[in-house]
Scaffold this motif. Structure first.
Motif, PDB file in Angstrom:
ATOM      1  N   GLN A 239       0.833  -1.285  -0.155  1.00 51.58           N
ATOM      2  CA  GLN A 239      -0.090   0.101   0.060  1.00 51.58           C
ATOM      3  C   GLN A 239       0.803   1.208   0.130  1.00 51.58           C
ATOM      4  O   GLN A 239       1.846   1.289   1.056  1.00 51.58           O
ATOM      5  N   GLN A 240       0.596   2.176  -0.967  1.00 51.57           N
ATOM      6  CA  GLN A 240       1.225   3.379  -0.987  1.00 51.57           C
ATOM      7  C   GLN A 240       0.394   4.668  -0.504  1.00 51.57           C
ATOM      8  O   GLN A 240      -0.716   4.519  -1.125  1.00 51.57           O
ATOM      9  N   LEU A 241       0.779   5.306   0.392  1.00 46.94           N
ATOM     10  CA  LEU A 241      -0.024   6.320   1.037  1.00 46.94           C
ATOM     11  C   LEU A 241       0.628   7.840   0.711  1.00 46.94           C
ATOM     12  O   LEU A 241       1.848   7.921   0.742  1.00 46.94           O
ATOM     13  N   TYR A 242      -0.205   8.823  -0.012  1.00 50.17           N
ATOM     14  CA  TYR A 242       0.253  10.020  -0.548  1.00 50.17           C
ATOM     15  C   TYR A 242      -0.650  10.885   0.373  1.00 50.17           C
ATOM     16  O   TYR A 242      -1.696  10.917   0.339  1.00 50.17           O
ATOM     17  N   SER A 243       0.178  11.918   0.777  1.00 45.11           N
ATOM     18  CA  SER A 243      -0.302  13.245   1.128  1.00 45.11           C
ATOM     19  C   SER A 243       0.404  14.388   0.679  1.00 45.11           C
ATOM     20  O   SER A 243       1.632  14.692   0.776  1.00 45.11           O
ATOM     21  N   PHE A 244      -0.191  15.352  -0.111  1.00 48.71           N
ATOM     22  CA  PHE A 244       0.165  16.565  -0.737  1.00 48.71           C
ATOM     23  C   PHE A 244      -0.251  17.852  -0.308  1.00 48.71           C
ATOM     24  O   PHE A 244      -1.463  17.865  -0.189  1.00 48.71           O
ATOM     25  N   ASP A 245       0.478  18.996  -0.117  1.00 48.33           N
ATOM     26  CA  ASP A 245       0.163  20.111   0.083  1.00 48.33           C
ATOM     27  C   ASP A 245       0.819  21.021  -0.969  1.00 48.33           C
ATOM     28  O   ASP A 245       1.931  20.622  -1.501  1.00 48.33           O
ATOM     29  N   ARG A 246      -0.107  21.822  -1.230  1.00 50.45           N
ATOM     30  CA  ARG A 246       0.466  22.813  -2.254  1.00 50.45           C
ATOM     31  C   ARG A 246      -0.084  24.472  -1.664  1.00 50.45           C
ATOM     32  O   ARG A 246      -0.981  24.504  -1.413  1.00 50.45           O
ATOM     33  N   ALA A 247       0.746  25.379  -2.314  1.00 52.84           N
ATOM     34  CA  ALA A 247       0.293  26.777  -2.141  1.00 52.84           C
ATOM     35  C   ALA A 247       1.082  27.616  -3.223  1.00 52.84           C
ATOM     36  O   ALA A 247       2.097  27.263  -3.588  1.00 52.84           O
ATOM     37  N   ALA A 248       0.208  28.786  -3.627  1.00 54.35           N
ATOM     38  CA  ALA A 248       0.864  29.856  -4.225  1.00 54.35           C
ATOM     39  C   ALA A 248       0.245  31.227  -3.660  1.00 54.35           C
ATOM     40  O   ALA A 248      -0.607  31.344  -3.326  1.00 54.35           O
ATOM     41  N   PHE A 249       1.341  32.044  -3.719  1.00 54.43           N
ATOM     42  CA  PHE A 249       1.035  33.333  -2.727  1.00 54.43           C
ATOM     43  C   PHE A 249       1.826  34.371  -3.204  1.00 54.43           C
ATOM     44  O   PHE A 249       3.069  34.224  -3.735  1.00 54.43           O
ATOM     45  N   ALA A 250       1.486  35.659  -3.009  1.00 55.59           N
ATOM     46  CA  ALA A 250       2.259  36.904  -3.167  1.00 55.59           C
ATOM     47  C   ALA A 250       2.840  37.514  -1.725  1.00 55.59           C
ATOM     48  O   ALA A 250       1.878  37.501  -0.837  1.00 55.59           O
ATOM     49  N   PHE A 251       3.788  38.269  -1.918  1.00 59.07           N
ATOM     50  CA  PHE A 251       4.132  38.641  -0.679  1.00 59.07           C
ATOM     51  C   PHE A 251       5.199  39.921  -1.009  1.00 59.07           C
ATOM     52  O   PHE A 251       5.983  40.015  -2.088  1.00 59.07           O
ATOM     53  N   GLY A 252       5.100  40.824  -0.093  1.00 60.77           N
ATOM     54  CA  GLY A 252       6.081  42.180  -0.587  1.00 60.77           C
ATOM     55  C   GLY A 252       5.801  43.353   0.682  1.00 60.77           C
ATOM     56  O   GLY A 252       5.320  43.202   1.524  1.00 60.77           O
ATOM     57  N   GLU A 253       6.167  44.457   0.090  1.00 60.35           N
ATOM     58  CA  GLU A 253       6.166  45.848   0.793  1.00 60.35           C
ATOM     59  C   GLU A 253       4.732  46.173   0.368  1.00 60.35           C
ATOM     60  O   GLU A 253       4.687  47.087  -0.543  1.00 60.35           O
ATOM     61  N   ARG A 254       3.842  46.202   1.135  1.00 57.01           N
ATOM     62  CA  ARG A 254       2.375  46.851   1.006  1.00 57.01           C
ATOM     63  C   ARG A 254       2.542  48.360   0.929  1.00 57.01           C
ATOM     64  O   ARG A 254       3.230  49.202   1.892  1.00 57.01           O
ATOM     65  N   THR A 255       1.689  48.792   0.309  1.00 60.58           N
ATOM     66  CA  THR A 255       1.251  50.310   0.183  1.00 60.58           C
ATOM     67  C   THR A 255       0.334  50.760   1.349  1.00 60.58           C
ATOM     68  O   THR A 255      -0.567  50.048   1.593  1.00 60.58           O
ATOM     69  N   GLY A 256       0.765  51.931   1.948  1.00 61.51           N
ATOM     70  CA  GLY A 256      -0.337  52.372   2.827  1.00 61.51           C
ATOM     71  C   GLY A 256      -1.344  52.996   2.146  1.00 61.51           C
ATOM     72  O   GLY A 256      -1.589  53.437   1.215  1.00 61.51           O
ATOM     73  N   ASN A 257      -2.679  53.025   2.880  1.00 55.54           N
ATOM     74  CA  ASN A 257      -3.815  53.109   2.393  1.00 55.54           C
ATOM     75  C   ASN A 257      -3.966  54.787   1.681  1.00 55.54           C
ATOM     76  O   ASN A 257      -4.516  54.910   0.701  1.00 55.54           O
ATOM     77  N   SER A 258      -3.139  55.568   2.454  1.00 57.86           N
ATOM     78  CA  SER A 258      -3.236  57.089   2.179  1.00 57.86           C
ATOM     79  C   SER A 258      -2.506  57.219   0.917  1.00 57.86           C
ATOM     80  O   SER A 258      -2.579  58.153   0.090  1.00 57.86           O
ATOM     81  N   ALA A 259      -1.594  56.443   0.448  1.00 63.33           N
ATOM     82  CA  ALA A 259      -0.756  56.490  -0.603  1.00 63.33           C
ATOM     83  C   ALA A 259      -1.296  55.934  -1.921  1.00 63.33           C
ATOM     84  O   ALA A 259      -0.689  55.851  -3.001  1.00 63.33           O
ATOM     85  N   VAL A 260      -2.456  55.233  -1.889  1.00 62.56           N
ATOM     86  CA  VAL A 260      -2.997  54.555  -3.023  1.00 62.56           C
ATOM     87  C   VAL A 260      -3.877  55.810  -3.708  1.00 62.56           C
ATOM     88  O   VAL A 260      -4.450  56.551  -3.198  1.00 62.56           O
TER      89      VAL A 260
END
Length: 418
Positions: A239-260
């Motif tokens: 018996q072969q047991l498989y458990s997979f996790d995947r993720a995709a995401f963006a990250f960085g220096e966010r803009t303050g609301n007043s500068a939008v």
């Protein structure tokens, strides 16, 4: 098995030299000026100088099941979950220490059954890349190869850790070690008492296409094998047991609301990455398996800051599925299939921290097969602004298929700049 790490180089600003004022004829020289102090290095996302933690916007998915060596061609005990976060509810954090080139990553998205409490990439050998003897584990996308020759390099950095015990299937095993190897990438199959867990974090090097935001992904493969013989009158099976996790995401220096910006229109173009399951055949073919695949591509978002509207179009190329042991390896989404989707959002900085909306359409064109339009049951797109003056955007999305007896779920991330 591999262990890995990657880093983003830290740099300091060049020192500025001092000077003395000129002397006039017959005058006395002024006192010598004190040396100008060397400026303190300034932190930036491209050239970090400080330890910083960034919150990711994106999505996760989990899939687990088991197979057996009696060649029944099915996946048993299936459990699937997916979850997309928002700009205000991340559950994904990435900390980078430029002094020691250490990454720490945490994911806590219980609705998606993905939890990775504070794992670290610190050994220089954690760094890896596609090609050569040592490379990322099965199921990690080769983004540059998917984009094709002639496309600019995406400068994807791969970091990997993991461990295994026991033996993979070999020539001495009675469980047909060669029978599970179709054309294409496969997960490692283990012999009795084999265990494996590999974790891969990958991201686009900041400054490649964007300066204040980047995108990344996460792959976990857990595999184990156990010999079973519930009926003593019958031969044992594996018996072969498989458990997979995947993720995709963006990250960085966010803009303050007043500068939008509050007025004007701008187009933000950039990259897109998604992980998906695509199985519309569960009700048509008994035991039809589900496999994980990636979509690599681009996005274009037209933002009207005056009326707060966002229109986003995605285009991508599907990678080949990664196969397992002892299933039929049937798949109806060939490598090279094309993905097209559109979404609309509204900017709501106070309540959403960026913009949020839903998809209006999603479809695939498949080589040698008919086009496939997704019957969307649920969807989301969540984004935020990045940079001192909202020069860039980044976010995540999800598209859930709604036709009964189909497992279709696409979860991804995107970035863009003006």
């Amino acid at each position: 098995m591999r262990v890995w790490l990657m880093l983003s180089a830290a740099t300091t600003l060049a020192a500025c030299g001092g000077s003395t004022a000129p002397q006039s004829v017959g005058g006395s020289a002024p006192p010598a000026a004190a040396p100008t102090p060397t400026p303190t290095a300034v932190h930036s996302f491209v050239n970090p100088t400080e330890v910083k933690t960034y919150e990711g916007i994106g999505a996760v998915q989990h899939y687990e099941y088991w197979t057996d060596s009696r060649q029944t061609r099915s996946q048993y005990g299936q459990l699937y979950a997916g979850d997309a976060n928002t700009a205000r509810d991340s559950g994904i954090s990435i900390t980078y220490n430029p002094r020691d080139a250490i990454f720490d990553m945490t994911i806590n998205r219980p609705k998606g059954i993905v939890s990775a409490p504070a794992f670290r990439f610190q050994d220089p050998v954690h760094r890896t890349d596609h090609g050569g003897t040592r490379e990322p584990q099965a199921g990690v996308p080769d983004i540059d190869a998917t984009m094709g020759a002639g496309s600019p390099s995406r400068q994807i950095q791969y970091l990997q850790t993991g461990a295994s015990t026991g033996n993979v299937l070999g020539a001495g095993s009675p469980y047909a070690p060669g029978a599970y190897s179709p054309t294409g990438e496969t997960y490692q199959a283990g012999d009795n008492l084999y265990t494996y867990e590999g974790r891969t974090f990958f991201y686009q090097k900041p400054g490649t296409t964007t300066k204040y935001v980047t995108y990344g992904g996460y792959v976990v493969n857990r595999i184990s094998a156990t010999q079973l013989r519930p009926d003593p009158t019958q031969p044992a099976y594996l018996q072969q047991l498989y458990s997979f996790d995947r993720a995709a995401f963006a990250f960085g220096e966010r803009t303050g609301n007043s500068a939008v910006p509050r007025t004007g229109t701008a187009t933000f173009s950039g990259d897109m990455l998604a992980t998906m399951v695509f199985n519309p055949e569960i009700d048509n073919v008994a035991g039809y398996p589900t496999f994980l695949q990636w979509i690599v591509g681009s996005q274009s978002s037209v933002i009207n800051f005056a009326d707060l509207s966002v229109k986003t179009d995605f285009t991508g190329t599907v990678t080949a599925p990664t196969f397992d042991a002892y299933t039929s390896w049937a798949s109806v989404m060939p490598a090279g299939s094309r993905f097209f989707a559109s979404a609309t959002s509204l900017i709501d900085l106070v309540n959403k921290g960026g913009f949020a909306g839903q998809f209006t359409s999603a479809r695939f064109t498949r080589p040698g097969m008919s086009d496939f339009t997704i019957n969307i049951a649920g969807s989301s797109i969540d984004g935020a602004f990045f940079g001192p003056a909202a020069e860039e955007i980044g976010g995540g999305f999800r598209i859930v298929g709604g036709t009964p007896d189909e497992r279709i779920d696409i979860l991804g991330t995107f970035t863009g700049k003006k």
